[in-house]
Design an enzyme around this catalytic site. Structure first.
Site, PDB file in Angstrom:
ATOM      1  N   PHE A 137       7.860   5.351   5.971  1.00 57.26           N
ATOM      2  CA  PHE A 137       8.665   4.645   6.955  1.00 57.26           C
ATOM      3  C   PHE A 137       8.937   5.655   8.179  1.00 57.26           C
ATOM      4  O   PHE A 137       8.579   5.306   9.418  1.00 57.26           O
ATOM      5  CB  PHE A 137      10.060   4.372   6.428  1.00 57.26           C
ATOM      6  N   ASN A 147       7.881  -7.908   2.341  1.00 59.35           N
ATOM      7  CA  ASN A 147       8.195  -6.178   2.492  1.00 59.35           C
ATOM      8  C   ASN A 147       7.556  -5.824   3.803  1.00 59.35           C
ATOM      9  O   ASN A 147       8.193  -4.794   4.393  1.00 59.35           O
ATOM     10  CB  ASN A 147       8.046  -5.560   0.919  1.00 59.35           C
ATOM     11  N   GLY A 168       5.486   2.888  -0.186  1.00 52.18           N
ATOM     12  CA  GLY A 168       6.609   3.035  -0.173  1.00 52.18           C
ATOM     13  C   GLY A 168       7.285   1.903  -0.934  1.00 52.18           C
ATOM     14  O   GLY A 168       6.747   1.741  -2.405  1.00 52.18           O
ATOM     15  N   ARG A 194      -4.758  -1.456   4.193  1.00 54.31           N
ATOM     16  CA  ARG A 194      -5.437  -0.196   4.081  1.00 54.31           C
ATOM     17  C   ARG A 194      -6.207  -0.775   2.692  1.00 54.31           C
ATOM     18  O   ARG A 194      -5.320  -0.478   1.512  1.00 54.31           O
ATOM     19  CB  ARG A 194      -4.641   0.938   3.823  1.00 54.31           C
ATOM     20  N   THR A 233       0.900  -1.298  -0.005  1.00 54.51           N
ATOM     21  CA  THR A 233       0.012  -0.144   0.062  1.00 54.51           C
ATOM     22  C   THR A 233       0.862   1.427  -0.017  1.00 54.51           C
ATOM     23  O   THR A 233       0.464   2.260  -0.340  1.00 54.51           O
ATOM     24  CB  THR A 233      -0.973  -0.130   1.269  1.00 54.51           C
ATOM     25  N   TYR A 266      14.385  -2.198  16.606  1.00 61.69           N
ATOM     26  CA  TYR A 266      14.263  -2.384  15.207  1.00 61.69           C
ATOM     27  C   TYR A 266      15.540  -3.053  14.557  1.00 61.69           C
ATOM     28  O   TYR A 266      15.241  -4.040  13.600  1.00 61.69           O
ATOM     29  CB  TYR A 266      14.175  -0.938  14.554  1.00 61.69           C
ATOM     30  N   THR A 314      10.200   6.952   2.272  1.00 62.94           N
ATOM     31  CA  THR A 314       8.947   6.551   2.240  1.00 62.94           C
ATOM     32  C   THR A 314       8.002   6.785   3.140  1.00 62.94           C
ATOM     33  O   THR A 314       8.204   7.882   4.261  1.00 62.94           O
ATOM     34  CB  THR A 314       8.861   4.881   2.256  1.00 62.94           C
ATOM     35  N   GLY A 370      19.370   1.108   2.894  1.00 63.82           N
ATOM     36  CA  GLY A 370      19.669   2.119   3.905  1.00 63.82           C
ATOM     37  C   GLY A 370      18.590   3.171   3.785  1.00 63.82           C
ATOM     38  O   GLY A 370      17.360   2.519   3.960  1.00 63.82           O
TER      39      GLY A 370
HETATM   40  P1  NDP Z   1       6.114   2.192   4.366  1.00 63.18           P
HETATM   41  O1  NDP Z   1       5.787   2.752   5.752  1.00 63.18           O
HETATM   42  O2  NDP Z   1       5.951   3.313   3.285  1.00 63.18           O
HETATM   43  O3  NDP Z   1       5.451   0.696   4.046  1.00 63.18           O
HETATM   44  C1  NDP Z   1       5.192  -0.252   4.966  1.00 63.18           C
HETATM   45  C2  NDP Z   1       4.296  -1.178   4.337  1.00 63.18           C
HETATM   46  O4  NDP Z   1       3.994  -2.455   5.175  1.00 63.18           O
HETATM   47  C3  NDP Z   1       2.890  -0.551   4.156  1.00 63.18           C
HETATM   48  O5  NDP Z   1       2.503  -1.081   2.799  1.00 63.18           O
HETATM   49  C4  NDP Z   1       1.980  -1.152   5.264  1.00 63.18           C
HETATM   50  O6  NDP Z   1       0.714  -1.286   4.853  1.00 63.18           O
HETATM   51  C5  NDP Z   1       2.679  -2.387   5.430  1.00 63.18           C
HETATM   52  N1  NDP Z   1       2.428  -2.912   6.735  1.00 63.18           N
HETATM   53  C6  NDP Z   1       3.011  -2.448   8.118  1.00 63.18           C
HETATM   54  N2  NDP Z   1       2.537  -2.952   8.985  1.00 63.18           N
HETATM   55  C7  NDP Z   1       1.700  -3.933   8.611  1.00 63.18           C
HETATM   56  C8  NDP Z   1       0.865  -4.949   9.119  1.00 63.18           C
HETATM   57  N3  NDP Z   1       0.817  -5.263  10.390  1.00 63.18           N
HETATM   58  N4  NDP Z   1       0.389  -5.704   8.399  1.00 63.18           N
HETATM   59  C9  NDP Z   1       0.348  -5.703   7.054  1.00 63.18           C
HETATM   60  N5  NDP Z   1       0.950  -4.718   6.402  1.00 63.18           N
HETATM   61  C10 NDP Z   1       1.696  -4.025   7.231  1.00 63.18           C
HETATM   62  O7  NDP Z   1       7.656   1.819   4.522  1.00 63.18           O
HETATM   63  P2  NDP Z   1       8.765   1.453   3.745  1.00 63.18           P
HETATM   64  O8  NDP Z   1       8.131   0.968   2.217  1.00 63.18           O
HETATM   65  O9  NDP Z   1       9.973   1.983   3.613  1.00 63.18           O
HETATM   66  O10 NDP Z   1       8.951  -0.177   4.152  1.00 63.18           O
HETATM   67  C11 NDP Z   1       8.870  -1.413   3.672  1.00 63.18           C
HETATM   68  C12 NDP Z   1      10.179  -2.324   4.207  1.00 63.18           C
HETATM   69  O11 NDP Z   1      11.270  -1.898   3.956  1.00 63.18           O
HETATM   70  C13 NDP Z   1       9.998  -2.618   5.813  1.00 63.18           C
HETATM   71  O12 NDP Z   1      10.290  -3.769   5.945  1.00 63.18           O
HETATM   72  C14 NDP Z   1      11.074  -1.532   6.227  1.00 63.18           C
HETATM   73  O13 NDP Z   1      11.560  -2.051   7.568  1.00 63.18           O
HETATM   74  C15 NDP Z   1      11.984  -1.859   5.051  1.00 63.18           C
HETATM   75  N6  NDP Z   1      13.077  -0.753   5.205  1.00 63.18           N
HETATM   76  C16 NDP Z   1      12.788   0.611   4.797  1.00 63.18           C
HETATM   77  C17 NDP Z   1      13.896   1.320   4.817  1.00 63.18           C
HETATM   78  C18 NDP Z   1      13.511   2.994   4.831  1.00 63.18           C
HETATM   79  O14 NDP Z   1      14.192   3.691   4.946  1.00 63.18           O
HETATM   80  N7  NDP Z   1      12.324   3.444   4.231  1.00 63.18           N
HETATM   81  C19 NDP Z   1      15.146   1.215   4.854  1.00 63.18           C
HETATM   82  C20 NDP Z   1      15.453  -0.401   5.031  1.00 63.18           C
HETATM   83  C21 NDP Z   1      14.483  -1.422   5.016  1.00 63.18           C
HETATM   84  P3  NDP Z   1      -0.595  -1.013   5.781  1.00 63.18           P
HETATM   85  O15 NDP Z   1      -0.310   0.158   6.603  1.00 63.18           O
HETATM   86  O16 NDP Z   1      -1.622  -0.722   4.424  1.00 63.18           O
HETATM   87  O17 NDP Z   1      -1.041  -2.590   6.177  1.00 63.18           O
HETATM   88  C1  8X3 Z   2      15.630   1.611   7.523  1.00 61.68           C
HETATM   89  C2  8X3 Z   2      16.624   2.560   7.511  1.00 61.68           C
HETATM   90  O1  8X3 Z   2      18.609   3.380   9.022  1.00 61.68           O
HETATM   91  O2  8X3 Z   2      16.298   4.004   9.441  1.00 61.68           O
HETATM   92  O3  8X3 Z   2      15.453  -0.083   7.621  1.00 61.68           O
HETATM   93  O4  8X3 Z   2      17.100   2.068  10.368  1.00 61.68           O
HETATM   94  S1  8X3 Z   2      17.015   2.993   9.213  1.00 61.68           S
END
Ligand code: NDP
Ligand code: 8X3
Length: 250
Positions: A188, A85, A13, A35, A11, A151, A186, A182
């Site tokens: 996040f 993811n 990122g 969502r 949904t 985390y 998003t 890294g």
């Molecule tokens: P976003 O917050 O943009 O996306 C997170 C996604 O995870 C959303 O689609 C959300 O969907 C879903 N999600 C979260 N909680 C739940 C749940 N309980 N059940 C089902 N779905 C869930 O973050 P990112 O795209 O950045 O994160 C994606 C992945 O990348 C994560 O694993 C994150 O740890 C990892 N990551 C991110 C980094 C960053 O800097 N952004 C760096 C390294 C890794 P919904 O809320 O609709 O359920």
């Molecule tokens: C997301 C990157 O540096 O915020 O996994 O942990 S950081």
């Protein structure tokens, strides 16, 4: 033959960008998230390019995960590619003052949720002796930074589980790998800081990775020949050297 990919956290990122990238290349998609409205609007946008099915569940609820995967119609129930993811950081606090709710959320979503989804899908892959699982880890799974404690622990667990999956699924010819980004701009940080204004500053002063950068890498990984498995990949923005070293111009 057209391959089917299931993406959790589609949904926003990285997961959402991966859905768009895969659709461009004609993969059939199962998009998951909590969502539902977002899932519906993404489905509508992508349907001119490919077939899309949506599943609406919280990865923390193992019964819902199982029921959702079991509910897939015949034309979607052969999953070739699983992108684990869904996940987030919740809070950035020293261990002595961190919130137990945040810790539960990170372990339940990032680690146990990934396991529940994998458990529901792996049996069909072992039976067919084919499949590709990509777990989205993080640079936080390779090093620990101040206040990153739980985390980082959850993402270290994702990497250990990825290695374990690769070993156990090796006899079945199933590819398993992790992609570890890294800083990616998003939702996040909005989630991590619960909408606090500080989330607006995280990506200031440098060019962060964008979700599309990671999506292109994920497509590259899944489109390698059958004998090539990219097992582990670490990707930073050029301005970032490690979790604590970021060249900012403010
Ligand atoms: P976003 O917050 O943009 O996306 C997170 C996604 O995870 C959303 O689609 C959300 O969907 C879903 N999600 C979260 N909680 C739940 C749940 N309980 N059940 C089902 N779905 C869930 O973050 P990112 O795209 O950045 O994160 C994606 C992945 O990348 C994560 O694993 C994150 O740890 C990892 N990551 C991110 C980094 C960053 O800097 N952004 C760096 C390294 C890794 P919904 O809320 O609709 O359920
Ligand atoms: C997301 C990157 O540096 O915020 O996994 O942990 S950081």
């Amino acid at each position: 033959m057209t391959k089917t990919a299931l993406i959790t956290g589609a949904t926003s990122g990285i997961g959402k960008a991966t859905a768009y990238e895969f659709a461009k290349h004609g993969l059939q998609l199962i998009l998951c998230g909590r969502r539902q409205e977002r899932l519906q609007s993404i489905k509508k946008e992508l349907e001119p390019l490919t077939k899309v099915h949506t599943l609406h569940f919280d990865v923390r609820n193992k019964t819902d995960v199982e029921n959702a995967i079991n509910s897939l119609p015949n034309n979607f129930n052969t999953i070739d590619i699983l992108i684990n993811n869904a996940g987030n950081a919740h809070g950035l606090d020293p261990i002595q003052s961190g919130s137990i709710e945040d810790w539960d959320a990170m372990m339940d979503i990032n680690v146990k949720g990934l396991l529940y989804v994998s458990k529901a899908i792996i049996p069909q892959m072992t039976e067919r002796q084919s499949g590709h699982i990509i777990n989205i880890g993080s640079s936080a799974g390779k090093e620990v930074y101040p206040k990153g404690n739980v985390y980082c622990g959850s993402k270290h667990a994702v990497l250990a589980i990825t290695e374990g999956m690769r070993i156990d699924l090796n006899p079945f010819g199933i590819k398993v790998g992790a992609i570890n980004p890294g800083l990616v701009e998003t939702e996040f940080s909005k989630v991590r800081f619960k909408g606090d204004i500080i989330s607006d500053t995280v990506y200031n002063g440098f060019e962060a990775l964008q979700a599309e950068d990671i999506a292109e890498i994920i497509y590259f990984v899944i489109s390698r020949p059958k004998h090539v498995n990219i097992a582990d990949l670490l990707v930073f923005p050029t301005a970032q050297a490690n979790s604590t070293t970021v060249k900012k111009e403010l």
